[in-house]
Design a protein around this motif. Structure first.
Motif, PDB file in Angstrom:
ATOM      1  N   HIS A  39     108.050  78.207  -3.982  1.00 30.58           N
ATOM      2  CA  HIS A  39     106.946  78.992  -3.451  1.00 30.58           C
ATOM      3  C   HIS A  39     107.313  80.467  -3.651  1.00 30.58           C
ATOM      4  O   HIS A  39     108.490  80.834  -3.521  1.00 30.58           O
ATOM      5  N   SER A 114     106.359  72.567   0.923  1.00 28.33           N
ATOM      6  CA  SER A 114     104.959  72.686   1.337  1.00 28.33           C
ATOM      7  C   SER A 114     104.052  72.272   0.184  1.00 28.33           C
ATOM      8  O   SER A 114     104.322  72.588  -0.973  1.00 28.33           O
ATOM      9  N   ARG A 115     102.995  71.547   0.550  1.00 26.57           N
ATOM     10  CA  ARG A 115     102.013  71.116  -0.458  1.00 26.57           C
ATOM     11  C   ARG A 115     100.986  72.232  -0.623  1.00 26.57           C
ATOM     12  O   ARG A 115     100.398  72.715   0.344  1.00 26.57           O
ATOM     13  N   GLN A 116     100.771  72.623  -1.864  1.00 28.29           N
ATOM     14  CA  GLN A 116      99.843  73.698  -2.182  1.00 28.29           C
ATOM     15  C   GLN A 116      98.419  73.155  -2.295  1.00 28.29           C
ATOM     16  O   GLN A 116      98.209  71.943  -2.350  1.00 28.29           O
ATOM     17  N   ASP A 117      97.456  74.043  -2.363  1.00 25.73           N
ATOM     18  CA  ASP A 117      96.053  73.638  -2.470  1.00 25.73           C
ATOM     19  C   ASP A 117      95.793  72.791  -3.716  1.00 25.73           C
ATOM     20  O   ASP A 117      94.911  71.948  -3.713  1.00 25.73           O
ATOM     21  N   THR A 124     110.156  75.689  -0.186  1.00 22.70           N
ATOM     22  CA  THR A 124     109.675  76.818   0.603  1.00 22.70           C
ATOM     23  C   THR A 124     110.769  77.446   1.463  1.00 22.70           C
ATOM     24  O   THR A 124     110.889  78.665   1.511  1.00 22.70           O
TER      25      THR A 124
END
Length: 134
Positions: A39, A114-117, A124
Protein backbone atom coordinates in the motif's frame (compact mmCIF):
# COMPACT_ATOMS: atom_id res chain seq x y z
CA UNK A 1 -20.75 -23.42 -0.12
CA UNK A 2 -22.34 -20.36 1.47
CA UNK A 3 -21.58 -17.10 -0.38
CA UNK A 4 -19.80 -15.54 2.63
CA UNK A 5 -17.72 -18.70 3.03
CA UNK A 6 -16.83 -18.67 -0.66
CA UNK A 7 -15.80 -15.01 -0.46
CA UNK A 8 -13.71 -15.69 2.65
CA UNK A 9 -12.02 -18.66 0.96
CA UNK A 10 -11.26 -16.49 -2.08
CA UNK A 11 -9.77 -13.79 0.17
CA UNK A 12 -7.58 -16.35 1.94
CA UNK A 13 -6.35 -17.65 -1.41
CA UNK A 14 -5.62 -14.09 -2.58
CA UNK A 15 -3.70 -13.42 0.65
CA UNK A 16 -1.71 -16.64 0.20
CA UNK A 17 -0.90 -15.52 -3.33
CA UNK A 18 0.52 -12.23 -2.02
CA UNK A 19 2.74 -14.19 0.38
CA UNK A 20 3.79 -16.46 -2.52
CA UNK A 21 4.85 -13.35 -4.47
CA UNK A 22 6.80 -12.14 -1.41
CA UNK A 23 8.58 -15.51 -1.44
CA UNK A 24 9.28 -15.33 -5.19
CA UNK A 25 10.55 -11.75 -4.98
CA UNK A 26 12.89 -12.68 -2.13
CA UNK A 27 14.15 -15.82 -3.87
CA UNK A 28 14.94 -13.79 -6.99
CA UNK A 29 16.02 -10.67 -5.08
CA UNK A 30 13.56 -8.63 -7.14
CA UNK A 31 12.77 -5.27 -5.49
CA UNK A 32 10.17 -4.24 -8.09
CA UNK A 33 8.10 -7.40 -7.62
CA UNK A 34 8.30 -7.01 -3.83
CA UNK A 35 7.45 -3.30 -3.77
CA UNK A 36 4.38 -3.79 -5.99
CA UNK A 37 2.76 -5.60 -3.04
CA UNK A 38 2.67 -2.55 -0.74
CA UNK A 39 0.00 0.00 0.00
CA UNK A 40 1.43 3.50 -0.73
CA UNK A 41 1.09 4.48 2.96
CA UNK A 42 2.45 1.17 4.30
CA UNK A 43 4.51 0.81 7.46
CA UNK A 44 7.27 -1.81 7.53
CA UNK A 45 9.48 -2.74 10.47
CA UNK A 46 12.51 -4.82 9.52
CA UNK A 47 13.77 -7.81 11.49
CA UNK A 48 16.49 -5.48 12.79
CA UNK A 49 13.91 -3.01 14.11
CA UNK A 50 14.27 -0.30 11.44
CA UNK A 51 10.91 1.44 10.97
CA UNK A 52 10.04 2.44 7.41
CA UNK A 53 6.99 4.62 6.84
CA UNK A 54 5.54 4.96 3.37
CA UNK A 55 6.38 3.29 0.10
CA UNK A 56 9.23 5.71 -0.66
CA UNK A 57 11.11 4.73 2.52
CA UNK A 58 10.34 1.03 2.03
CA UNK A 59 11.52 1.30 -1.57
CA UNK A 60 14.79 3.07 -0.71
CA UNK A 61 15.64 0.44 1.92
CA UNK A 62 14.57 -2.53 -0.24
CA UNK A 63 16.52 -1.36 -3.30
CA UNK A 64 19.66 -1.17 -1.14
CA UNK A 65 19.42 -4.43 0.79
CA UNK A 66 17.48 -6.95 -1.31
CA UNK A 67 19.80 -7.18 -4.34
CA UNK A 68 22.85 -7.26 -2.02
CA UNK A 69 21.44 -9.87 0.37
CA UNK A 70 23.93 -12.58 1.28
CA UNK A 71 21.58 -15.57 1.11
CA UNK A 72 21.58 -17.78 -1.96
CA UNK A 73 17.91 -17.16 -2.69
CA UNK A 74 16.63 -20.24 -0.89
CA UNK A 75 13.92 -18.86 1.34
CA UNK A 76 10.39 -20.04 1.93
CA UNK A 77 7.29 -18.31 3.27
CA UNK A 78 4.32 -20.16 4.70
CA UNK A 79 1.02 -18.65 5.81
CA UNK A 80 0.35 -20.04 9.29
CA UNK A 81 -2.77 -18.12 10.26
CA UNK A 82 -5.14 -15.51 8.87
CA UNK A 83 -7.27 -13.41 11.23
CA UNK A 84 -9.83 -11.15 9.58
CA UNK A 85 -10.01 -7.98 11.65
CA UNK A 86 -12.68 -6.67 9.25
CA UNK A 87 -13.78 -8.17 5.94
CA UNK A 88 -11.18 -6.01 4.16
CA UNK A 89 -8.36 -6.17 6.75
CA UNK A 90 -6.46 -9.28 7.76
CA UNK A 91 -3.59 -10.05 10.12
CA UNK A 92 -1.45 -12.73 8.50
CA UNK A 93 1.10 -14.74 10.49
CA UNK A 94 3.89 -16.10 8.30
CA UNK A 95 6.77 -18.52 8.83
CA UNK A 96 9.89 -17.47 6.94
CA UNK A 97 12.79 -19.91 6.55
CA UNK A 98 16.18 -19.05 5.09
CA UNK A 99 17.81 -22.30 4.09
CA UNK A 100 21.48 -22.77 3.35
CA UNK A 101 23.90 -25.70 3.47
CA UNK A 102 25.70 -24.18 6.47
CA UNK A 103 22.79 -23.09 8.62
CA UNK A 104 19.39 -21.57 8.27
CA UNK A 105 17.50 -18.91 10.09
CA UNK A 106 13.85 -18.29 10.76
CA UNK A 107 11.61 -15.27 10.77
CA UNK A 108 8.07 -14.78 12.08
CA UNK A 109 6.60 -11.89 10.09
CA UNK A 110 3.19 -10.43 10.80
CA UNK A 111 1.55 -8.80 7.79
CA UNK A 112 -1.53 -6.65 8.20
CA UNK A 113 -3.05 -6.61 4.75
CA UNK A 114 -5.89 -4.55 3.34
CA UNK A 115 -8.17 -5.33 0.41
CA UNK A 116 -8.35 -2.47 -2.06
CA UNK A 117 -11.43 -1.34 -3.99
CA UNK A 118 -10.15 -3.30 -7.01
CA UNK A 119 -10.03 -6.49 -4.89
CA UNK A 120 -6.23 -6.68 -4.54
CA UNK A 121 -4.76 -7.39 -1.12
CA UNK A 122 -1.78 -5.19 -0.23
CA UNK A 123 0.79 -5.22 2.56
CA UNK A 124 -0.17 -2.32 4.82
CA UNK A 125 1.51 -2.67 8.24
CA UNK A 126 4.19 -5.31 8.61
CA UNK A 127 6.64 -6.46 11.27
CA UNK A 128 9.42 -8.83 10.24
CA UNK A 129 10.69 -10.52 13.40
CA UNK A 130 13.76 -12.74 13.56
CA UNK A 131 13.36 -15.94 15.59
CA UNK A 132 16.19 -16.47 18.06
CA UNK A 133 18.06 -19.74 17.65
CA UNK A 134 17.54 -22.33 20.34
Amino acid sequence: MHTDSAARAADIEAIKQVVAVVEHSQQHKDPDEFLALFHPDAVWTTAGGKVLIGLDAISEFTRQVLPAADWDGKVTYEVLHVLFIRPDVAAVKVRQLYLSPDAGSEGAPLYVMSRQDDGRWLLTACQNTAVAAG
